[in-house]
Write an enzyme that holds these catalytic residues in place. Structure first.
Site: not given
Ligand code: MRU
Length: 359
Positions: A50, A198, A239, A249-250
């Protein structure tokens, strides 16, 4: 702490970024002068997480303005909104993208009468400020969150909320790095994070660089580890956070939170104020990005399922506030009941303080 060069805006008005889709096997940098490439890199998750999405988009705006040639103010204005719109449409969920683009738009609108070069300088200053502030927020989240971490803890994290996802040391991982720096001996389980991995690609890469002991586990192992009392707490990033403390979040974060509640393990969320959506009352109103089915049906570009199979591929899920033990921001550790709606002024005043400290 903080060793990875992930993003840089150069004095040639180009953005150099680490292509996160290729990690950890290849550390390849891409260079671009085009804001459209930045939007595309965000959409394809070459740049992700994010806060980092917001930072990249802010520089995308600066490039969009710099590489556009006109003497006509009306055209300049039309072009500015075209640039910000393209970047806004790259991904829908992370609040930081809109936070950054709103700040860039505000600077543009407040200075619209000025000379074009001056406007561009002011936009660049704002993008740099967004980057620097994020690094500072990560540091403070790290310090605040490290208070919750004791020596010999085993922590499970999901996705990547570290250096690669932010302008600094990260949020969830920033806490782990800070605790380690304080002399605490820690072990981390990194959820692999289906479908784009990730966790096993990016979090593992970072943990190794930061000399943190870890194992990668498949997402569906988490409940078992909890049952076997092998996890002391879960820390994830966010996010977008609604005013009532609901967190998006993810995808997979919700099942972790449910499993934590069942096994009576703390479930912590770490995020900066720029991830809080003060205007959205509850998580159900947050748009969850649906991504290409190919991310699930293909491995290394090869189809592994039959074309007629249906697929659902949301990038995120919603963790209701009642499952969250605490939310760690740069300001403090917040405990339930969460009411971020009333804290908007406090967070913006806090950002001003960070800015003054930087000057
Ligand atoms: O799809 P992504 O890889 O952008 O997802 C990222 C996440 O879900 C993270 O946990 C979130 O962005 C926080 S990053 C500090």
């Amino acid at each position: 702490m903080g060793m990875i060069d992930k993003l840089e805006y150069t004095n040639k008005h180009e953005l150099i970024f680490l292509d996160q889709t290729l990690l950890p096997l290849k550390e390849k940098y891409q260079k671009t002068k085009s804001y459209k490439d930045v939007a595309d890199a965000i959409q394809k998750l070459k740049i992700r997480g994010a806060p980092l999405i917001g930072i990249a988009a802010a520089y995308g705006v600066v490039m969009g303005v710099h590489h556009y040639d006109t003497e006509n103010r009306k055209n300049f204005e039309i072009h500015f909104y075209k640039v910000t719109e393209t970047l806004r449409n790259s991904r829908p969920t992370a609040k930081n993208l809109f936070y950054a683009l709103d700040r860039m738009t505000k600077v543009f609108e407040e200075n619209i009468e000025k000379d074009f070069n001056e406007i561009e300088d002011l936009l660049l200053r704002e993008a740099d400020a967004i980057y620097d502030e994020d690094a500072e927020m990560c540091k403070r989240i790290g310090v605040n969150g490290a208070e919750l971490i004791t020596d010999k803890m085993t922590i499970l994290t999901h996705c990547n909320a570290g250096e690669l996802a932010t302008g600094g040391i990260g949020t969830a991982l920033g806490i782990i790095y800070t605790a380690k720096q304080q002399g605490k001996d820690l072990f981390v389980y990194a959820d692999e994070t289906r479908p784009l991995l990730q966790g096993s690609r990016l979090t593992a890469f970072e943990l190794e660089q930061n000399e943190i002991d870890f194992d990668i586990v498949i997402d569906s192992m988490a409940a078992n580890l909890m049952k076997d009392q092998m996890i002391d707490c879960v820390i994830v990033g966010a996010d977008r956070i609604a005013s009532n403390g609901d967190v998006v979040n993810k995808v997979g974060s919700y099942s972790l939170a449910v499993n934590c509640a069942f096994h009576k393990i703390p479930f912590y969320v770490a995020a900066p104020g720029s991830t809080i959506d003060f205007e959205t009352a509850a998580g159900k109103d947050i748009e969850i990005e649906e991504r290409d089915p190919d991310e699930i049906t293909k491995v290394h570009g090869e189809k592994i399922t039959l074309p007629e199979y249906g697929v659902m591929n949301p990038a995120f899920d919603l963790v209701p506030n009642e499952l969250i033990t605490a939310i760690i921001t740069e300001y403090k550790v917040h405990y339930p009941p969460y009411n971020f709606g009333g804290l908007k002024q406090m967070f913006s005043a806090y950002i001003q303080t960070l800015r003054k400290e930087e000057d």
